[in-house]
Every structure is written in C-alpha cells, then in structure tokens.
Motif scaffolding. Structure first.
Motif, PDB file in Angstrom:
ATOM      1  N   GLN A  13      11.403 -66.326 -58.210  1.00 32.27           N
ATOM      2  CA  GLN A  13      11.867 -66.073 -56.844  1.00 32.27           C
ATOM      3  C   GLN A  13      13.307 -65.566 -56.839  1.00 32.27           C
ATOM      4  O   GLN A  13      13.655 -64.673 -56.071  1.00 32.27           O
ATOM      5  CB  GLN A  13      11.754 -67.350 -56.016  1.00 32.27           C
ATOM      6  CG  GLN A  13      10.320 -67.773 -55.728  1.00 32.27           C
ATOM      7  CD  GLN A  13      10.258 -69.132 -55.063  1.00 32.27           C
ATOM      8  OE1 GLN A  13      10.974 -70.064 -55.446  1.00 32.27           O
ATOM      9  NE2 GLN A  13       9.420 -69.263 -54.046  1.00 32.27           N
ATOM     10  N   ARG A  14      14.136 -66.149 -57.716  1.00 30.78           N
ATOM     11  CA  ARG A  14      15.520 -65.684 -57.802  1.00 30.78           C
ATOM     12  C   ARG A  14      15.574 -64.229 -58.261  1.00 30.78           C
ATOM     13  O   ARG A  14      16.374 -63.438 -57.756  1.00 30.78           O
ATOM     14  CB  ARG A  14      16.340 -66.548 -58.763  1.00 30.78           C
ATOM     15  CG  ARG A  14      16.710 -67.915 -58.246  1.00 30.78           C
ATOM     16  CD  ARG A  14      17.886 -68.489 -59.034  1.00 30.78           C
ATOM     17  NE  ARG A  14      17.709 -68.399 -60.481  1.00 30.78           N
ATOM     18  CZ  ARG A  14      17.076 -69.291 -61.226  1.00 30.78           C
ATOM     19  NH1 ARG A  14      16.537 -70.361 -60.656  1.00 30.78           N
ATOM     20  NH2 ARG A  14      16.967 -69.139 -62.544  1.00 30.78           N
ATOM     21  N   HIS A  15      14.726 -63.871 -59.228  1.00 24.50           N
ATOM     22  CA  HIS A  15      14.708 -62.496 -59.720  1.00 24.50           C
ATOM     23  C   HIS A  15      14.345 -61.522 -58.599  1.00 24.50           C
ATOM     24  O   HIS A  15      14.956 -60.455 -58.470  1.00 24.50           O
ATOM     25  CB  HIS A  15      13.716 -62.356 -60.877  1.00 24.50           C
ATOM     26  CG  HIS A  15      14.089 -63.158 -62.078  1.00 24.50           C
ATOM     27  ND1 HIS A  15      13.240 -63.319 -63.166  1.00 24.50           N
ATOM     28  CD2 HIS A  15      15.217 -63.868 -62.391  1.00 24.50           C
ATOM     29  CE1 HIS A  15      13.835 -64.072 -64.071  1.00 24.50           C
ATOM     30  NE2 HIS A  15      15.025 -64.419 -63.616  1.00 24.50           N
ATOM     31  N   GLN A  16      13.348 -61.884 -57.801  1.00 22.63           N
ATOM     32  CA  GLN A  16      12.947 -61.015 -56.694  1.00 22.63           C
ATOM     33  C   GLN A  16      14.050 -60.896 -55.657  1.00 22.63           C
ATOM     34  O   GLN A  16      14.309 -59.811 -55.113  1.00 22.63           O
ATOM     35  CB  GLN A  16      11.660 -61.539 -56.045  1.00 22.63           C
ATOM     36  CG  GLN A  16      10.424 -61.444 -56.919  1.00 22.63           C
ATOM     37  CD  GLN A  16      10.139 -60.025 -57.353  1.00 22.63           C
ATOM     38  OE1 GLN A  16      10.194 -59.101 -56.544  1.00 22.63           O
ATOM     39  NE2 GLN A  16       9.834 -59.841 -58.632  1.00 22.63           N
ATOM     40  N   GLU A  17      14.720 -62.013 -55.377  1.00 22.60           N
ATOM     41  CA  GLU A  17      15.808 -61.987 -54.411  1.00 22.60           C
ATOM     42  C   GLU A  17      16.989 -61.176 -54.940  1.00 22.60           C
ATOM     43  O   GLU A  17      17.627 -60.405 -54.203  1.00 22.60           O
ATOM     44  CB  GLU A  17      16.251 -63.423 -54.095  1.00 22.60           C
ATOM     45  CG  GLU A  17      17.414 -63.542 -53.117  1.00 22.60           C
ATOM     46  CD  GLU A  17      17.080 -63.078 -51.713  1.00 22.60           C
ATOM     47  OE1 GLU A  17      18.009 -62.995 -50.892  1.00 22.60           O
ATOM     48  OE2 GLU A  17      15.896 -62.779 -51.433  1.00 22.60           O
ATOM     49  N   LEU A  18      17.279 -61.317 -56.221  1.00 20.71           N
ATOM     50  CA  LEU A  18      18.365 -60.554 -56.835  1.00 20.71           C
ATOM     51  C   LEU A  18      18.079 -59.052 -56.737  1.00 20.71           C
ATOM     52  O   LEU A  18      18.961 -58.263 -56.383  1.00 20.71           O
ATOM     53  CB  LEU A  18      18.537 -60.996 -58.288  1.00 20.71           C
ATOM     54  CG  LEU A  18      19.802 -60.552 -59.039  1.00 20.71           C
ATOM     55  CD1 LEU A  18      20.131 -61.549 -60.157  1.00 20.71           C
ATOM     56  CD2 LEU A  18      19.648 -59.171 -59.636  1.00 20.71           C
TER      57      LEU A  18
END
Length: 264
Positions: A13-18
């Motif tokens: 999820q962090r990767h997608q948000e980044l």
C-alpha cells in the motif's frame, strides 16, 4: 496516523501511495515522503529501493523521481484493468451518472470506468446510449428502457471495444448530448493520450458529435502519457476524478477550463 487516518499501511500500500504522490509531483524529497506516509526515513528508503528494483523510480540527491517511463504504460488488458482501483471507479461512475438527464443521448466510451456507469443509469428515463464497448453494451441489456447503439468497427480483443474509421463513420449521423470519455493516461502538458490511433480517431469523432464532453479518469492515471494525443484538457467541459487527486493539481486543471468534480 497513516495518510488514510487508519492503521499503518502495509508495504504494498505504501508503494502504491508513493507512486501516486510521484505521479502528482514528479519529484519528492525523502522528508516530504516521510511526512506524507507517516513513516521513518529508513522505511521510505527501503520502499524507494524496492521500487527502484522494479524500474519504476530513480533515486536522486535527497529524494526520488519517477523513472523515465514510469506511469507511462498503463495495463491494456481489460481483465487486468478491471481488477484495479474498483472503489475509485465506482465513485467516479456514480458522480458521472449525475450528469446524465432523462431523454439524453449519451456516449459511453470503452473502459471499465465507463462500464461502471451503467448501473447508475437505471433511474433515468428515455435514454439512448451509444457505445463502442461490447461489455458495456451487454451490461445495458439489464436496463430495458435504454435504447442501445453500438458503433461497430474493428474490435480490439484486449479491450473488447470497436474503433477505427468504420466506428468513426457510424458516429457521424448521431447527435450526442453528452460524451463520457475514458482515459488510460492524462496529464497537464499532453492532455488525454492513447497508445492507439484507432482509438484516437473514434474518440475525436465522438467529441465533434457531442454537445458536452466529460472525462472520467482516476487519479492513479494522472501524470502518465501515451504516444498519441486525443485532446487537450481545455477542450473538455468536465473532469470527473477522485478525491485523491491533489488540490493543487485539480486547481491547475480547472485553470485550463473544465469543471473538476472529485468523487470520494
């Protein structure tokens, strides 16, 4: 708290948000990302390293930027796209359907977001829906009061949509009140773009035949480009997107002319 105000995001999820943040800004500092993601510098650096191994981002002095082609090649197979960003698509579809009035002739462009509009058209009376999308046409069978027109043309197996000169000619005799236009890629500099000249030809023909044009595009596609230009943003009447599109980006789009509607 996490950006969503809930439990901390898992790495994926962090990767997608980044990536979403980078598509909006292009380049971000480590400090910006630690604040936006509410994690440590070390966590951000690990996330950047993981994305760098995939070729999506490139580290720069004190921060990170999108790789040269990151975000520039959205998935084209319909099965892949159908599984992506479902809540965003539903929210955008419902908001777009509010632009449709009884008795309208509406063009529904190919794509999973535009197809998601179909159930929200059920309360409308006297609609004619023109589409190049076979999946959308089949979904419209559930609404017996809707008059359905399919453009025909050369069918792209990956998207199950018609396009090219035959489809464009079919549009010439139709007076369309509202075009709900889809986009796999859009940004400020290039507008709405496509990988296919066949799709561009039909989209532009529909725009010429339409009294108003509303673009349906979620924020994850913002900042990406394809080879061929469909239209500049200034030629659109409305943009329907989601609330994750940053305020500053929505303001810049509105300065080009279209009204920006963000669905949450």
């Amino acid at each position: 708290m996490s950006p969503a105000g809930k439990a901390p995001l898992i790495p994926e999820q962090r990767h997608q948000e980044l990536l979403r943040l980078l598509r909006a800004s292009g380049v971000l500092s480590i400090r910006d990302l630690t604040a936006a993601l509410d994690v440590s510098h070390m966590t951000v650096r690990r996330d950047i390293a993981a994305l760098e191994r995939t070729g999506l981002v490139v580290s720069v002095q004190g921060g990170v930027r999108l790789a040269e082609r990151a975000g520039h090649a959205p998935p084209r197979e319909r099965a892949t796209r159908a599984a992506l960003e479902i809540p965003r698509k539903q929210a955008i579809a419902e908001r777009a359907a509010s632009l449709v009035a009884d008795g309208m002739v509406v063009y529904l462009d190919a794509g999973t977001t535009c197809q998601s509009v179909v159930p929200f058209l059920a309360p409308r009376a006297g609609l004619t829906v023109v589409t190049n999308d076979l999946h959308a046409a089949l979904a419209l069978f559930a609404l017996p009061s809707v008059h359905i027109v399919h453009t025909g043309g050369e069918i792209d197996p990956a998207s199950a949509a018609g396009g090219g000169p035959l489809a464009a000619r079919a549009i010439e005799g139709v007076n369309i009140d509202l075009c709900l236009l889809s986009a796999g890629a859009w940004d400020l500099a290039h507008g709405v773009t496509s990988h296919s000249t066949e799709k561009v030809l039909l989209k532009q023909a529909v725009m010429r035949a339409s009294g108003a044009v509303a673009l349906l595009a979620d924020s994850t596609k913002w900042g990406s480009t394809e080879r061929f230009t469909v239209t500049s943003l200034e030629r659109l009447d409305t943009v329907v997107t989601d609330t994750d599109l940053p305020d500053e980006v929505a303001d810049r789009i509105a300065q080009e002319g279209p009204e920006v509607l963000r669905a949450g």
